[in-house]
Design an enzyme around this catalytic site. Structure first.
Site, PDB file in Angstrom:
ATOM      1  N   ASP A  31       0.818  -1.214   0.000  1.00  8.37           N
ATOM      2  CA  ASP A  31       0.000   0.000   0.000  1.00  8.37           C
ATOM      3  C   ASP A  31       0.854   1.268   0.000  1.00  8.37           C
ATOM      4  OD1 ASP A  31      -2.291   1.447   0.030  1.00  8.37           O
ATOM      5  OD2 ASP A  31      -2.767   1.108   2.141  1.00  8.37           O
ATOM      6  N   GLY A  32       0.341   2.315  -0.623  1.00  6.64           N
ATOM      7  CA  GLY A  32       0.986   3.629  -0.544  1.00  6.64           C
ATOM      8  C   GLY A  32       1.707   4.069  -1.815  1.00  6.64           C
ATOM      9  N   ARG A  44       0.509   9.340 -10.015  1.00 10.24           N
ATOM     10  CA  ARG A  44       0.320   8.118  -9.228  1.00 10.24           C
ATOM     11  C   ARG A  44       0.879   6.883  -9.929  1.00 10.24           C
ATOM     12  NH1 ARG A  44      -3.263   7.845  -5.142  1.00 10.24           N
ATOM     13  NH2 ARG A  44      -3.890   5.762  -5.820  1.00 10.24           N
ATOM     14  N   HIS A  48       3.112   3.314  -8.910  1.00  9.05           N
ATOM     15  CA  HIS A  48       2.843   1.895  -9.195  1.00  9.05           C
ATOM     16  C   HIS A  48       4.047   1.246  -9.883  1.00  9.05           C
ATOM     17  CE1 HIS A  48      -1.105   2.334  -7.676  1.00  9.05           C
ATOM     18  NE2 HIS A  48      -1.537   3.107  -8.652  1.00  9.05           N
ATOM     19  N   SER A  76      -7.234  -5.142  -5.766  1.00  2.00           N
ATOM     20  CA  SER A  76      -8.406  -5.570  -4.992  1.00  2.00           C
ATOM     21  C   SER A  76      -9.682  -5.375  -5.817  1.00  2.00           C
ATOM     22  CB  SER A  76      -8.506  -4.760  -3.699  1.00  2.00           C
ATOM     23  OG  SER A  76      -8.943  -3.445  -3.994  1.00  2.00           O
ATOM     24  N   THR A  77     -10.768  -5.980  -5.343  1.00  3.58           N
ATOM     25  CA  THR A  77     -12.062  -5.798  -6.029  1.00  3.58           C
ATOM     26  C   THR A  77     -12.469  -4.317  -5.977  1.00  3.58           C
ATOM     27  OG1 THR A  77     -13.034  -6.548  -3.950  1.00  3.58           O
ATOM     28  CG2 THR A  77     -13.014  -8.134  -5.732  1.00  3.58           C
ATOM     29  N   GLU A  78     -11.971  -3.618  -4.951  1.00  8.05           N
ATOM     30  CA  GLU A  78     -12.282  -2.181  -4.803  1.00  8.05           C
ATOM     31  C   GLU A  78     -11.521  -1.314  -5.811  1.00  8.05           C
ATOM     32  OE1 GLU A  78     -14.534  -0.898  -2.412  1.00  8.05           O
ATOM     33  OE2 GLU A  78     -14.952  -3.053  -2.548  1.00  8.05           O
ATOM     34  N   LEU A 143       9.885 -21.327  -4.101  1.00  6.35           N
ATOM     35  CA  LEU A 143       8.896 -20.347  -3.631  1.00  6.35           C
ATOM     36  C   LEU A 143       7.651 -20.319  -4.533  1.00  6.35           C
ATOM     37  CD1 LEU A 143       8.249 -17.732  -1.887  1.00  6.35           C
ATOM     38  CD2 LEU A 143       9.385 -16.444  -3.721  1.00  6.35           C
ATOM     39  N   SER A 202      -8.583  -4.669   5.133  1.00  6.07           N
ATOM     40  CA  SER A 202      -9.236  -4.294   3.871  1.00  6.07           C
ATOM     41  C   SER A 202      -9.615  -5.518   3.022  1.00  6.07           C
ATOM     42  CB  SER A 202      -8.319  -3.381   3.055  1.00  6.07           C
ATOM     43  OG  SER A 202      -7.964  -2.247   3.800  1.00  6.07           O
TER      44      SER A 202
HETATM   45  C1  FPP Z   1      -1.679   0.309  -3.441  1.00  6.15           C
HETATM   46  O1  FPP Z   1      -1.217   1.641  -3.463  1.00  6.15           O
HETATM   47  C2  FPP Z   1      -1.184  -0.424  -4.613  1.00  6.15           C
HETATM   48  C3  FPP Z   1      -1.960  -0.892  -5.636  1.00  6.15           C
HETATM   49  C4  FPP Z   1      -3.399  -0.703  -5.689  1.00  6.15           C
HETATM   50  C5  FPP Z   1      -1.374  -1.586  -6.797  1.00  6.15           C
HETATM   51  C6  FPP Z   1      -0.215  -2.498  -6.481  1.00  6.15           C
HETATM   52  C7  FPP Z   1       0.484  -2.837  -7.719  1.00  6.15           C
HETATM   53  C8  FPP Z   1       1.812  -3.038  -7.836  1.00  6.15           C
HETATM   54  C9  FPP Z   1       2.754  -2.997  -6.719  1.00  6.15           C
HETATM   55  C10 FPP Z   1       2.456  -3.314  -9.160  1.00  6.15           C
HETATM   56  C11 FPP Z   1       1.770  -4.256 -10.101  1.00  6.15           C
HETATM   57  C12 FPP Z   1       1.603  -5.627  -9.692  1.00  6.15           C
HETATM   58  C13 FPP Z   1       1.980  -6.735 -10.398  1.00  6.15           C
HETATM   59  C14 FPP Z   1       1.458  -8.063  -9.996  1.00  6.15           C
HETATM   60  C15 FPP Z   1       2.884  -6.671 -11.546  1.00  6.15           C
HETATM   61  P1  FPP Z   1      -2.285   2.813  -3.580  1.00  6.15           P
HETATM   62  O2  FPP Z   1      -2.405   3.185  -5.022  1.00  6.15           O
HETATM   63  O3  FPP Z   1      -3.564   2.390  -2.939  1.00  6.15           O
HETATM   64  O4  FPP Z   1      -1.585   3.962  -2.807  1.00  6.15           O
HETATM   65  P2  FPP Z   1      -2.328   5.109  -1.961  1.00  6.15           P
HETATM   66  O5  FPP Z   1      -3.017   4.421  -0.823  1.00  6.15           O
HETATM   67  O6  FPP Z   1      -1.195   5.965  -1.537  1.00  6.15           O
HETATM   68  O7  FPP Z   1      -3.282   5.782  -2.882  1.00  6.15           O
END
Ligand code: FPP
Length: 243
Positions: A31-32, A44, A48, A76-78, A143, A202
């Site tokens: 997260d984050g 943003r 990612h 997530s589904t959200e 793994l 969550s």
């Molecule tokens: C949460 O941060 C992160 C996500 C919703 C996406 C996670 C994806 C990756 C790490 C990369 C892609 C994954 C694969 C499998 C290749 P947020 O966007 O909710 O951050 P915020 O809470 O600061 O808005």
């Protein structure tokens, strides 16, 4: 990259951790990413991308440390409620991540890849890529990495309940129910990590988290690193020793 002080602390922690008693299954809520990027004046999507790079590092650190299972909450589904551009970007990263080059690297390192969640909502091309990495790495015995995509714990429990009811079995036990979950082949995670200072599940692994230790850090996912991973293991072991 780790700072000099963190590198020193990491070395110290390395000696304090009992490497024979680290968790076999770690689950991470990455997260984050968005906040990490916004605070740097970046879009943003840059968060990612940086998050994907850290995720890759942590997969190979987990492999090096001989973990058996690593479950990563990638979508997530959200997350469908986010702006279409962001959703497309994250799905693009997932597609990019399951390319031939990475499949080759997973196979070289004996890493098995799986997706948990309802993948039917993704495009046929994305589903095809997901199936291809699952099939190509299926024989690996090191793994196992589970990517949770279009995953929600309540949806998973409902899905399992429907399946068990459809089968008409009377034998509804904890063990039996587990066979209908997406994580059927995995033990429950001993440790769940969440970055970014949020202290909630969550909807992540609601059933499987019943006995898990939870570890939180204020660092945003793109700032996560091997030192923080060690810190999580160390605190996990301290808690287990007290229990
Ligand atoms: C949460 O941060 C992160 C996500 C919703 C996406 C996670 C994806 C990756 C790490 C990369 C892609 C994954 C694969 C499998 C290749 P947020 O966007 O909710 O951050 P915020 O809470 O600061 O808005």
């Amino acid at each position: 990259m780790l700072s000099f002080t963190k590198e020193l602390k990491k070395r110290r922690l390395r000696h304090l951790i009992n490497w024979d008693a680290i968790p076999k299954h770690v689950a991470i809520m990455m997260d984050g990413n968005g906040r990490w990027a916004t605070r740097r004046g970046l879009p943003r999507t840059a968060g990612h991308f940086a998050g994907m790079k850290v995720m890759e590092d942590i997969i190979y650190v987990s492999h090096k440390l001989k973990l058996h299972y690593l479950t990563l909450y990638a979508f997530s589904t959200e997350n469908w409620k986010r702006p279409a551009v962001e959703v497309e970007y994250i799905i693009g990263l997932i597609n990019q991540f399951v390319t031939e080059i990475n499949i080759h690297r997973f196979n070289e390192n004996n890493i098995k890849v799986n997706f948990i969640g309802d993948i039917s909502r993704f495009s046929e091309d994305t589903q095809q890529l997901m199936r291809s990495v699952i099939d190509s790495t299926n024989g690996n015995t090191g793994l196992t990495v589970n990517f949770a995509v279009n995953y929600g714990g309540r949806a998973e429990i409902i899905h399992a309940t429907r399946a068990i009811v459809a089968k008409g079995t009377d034998n509804i036990t904890i063990e039996e129910f587990g066979k209908y979950l997406h994580t059927v082949d995995c033990p429950s995670p001993e440790l769940i990590i969440r970055t970014s200072g949020e202290k909630r599940l969550s909807g992540f692994l609601l059933w499987q988290a019943a006995q898990s230790e939870l570890w939180f850090t204020d660092e945003m996912w793109p700032s996560f690193n091997e030192y923080l991973y060690y810190q999580a293991f160390y605190e996990y072991q301290q808690r287990k020793n007290r229990a």
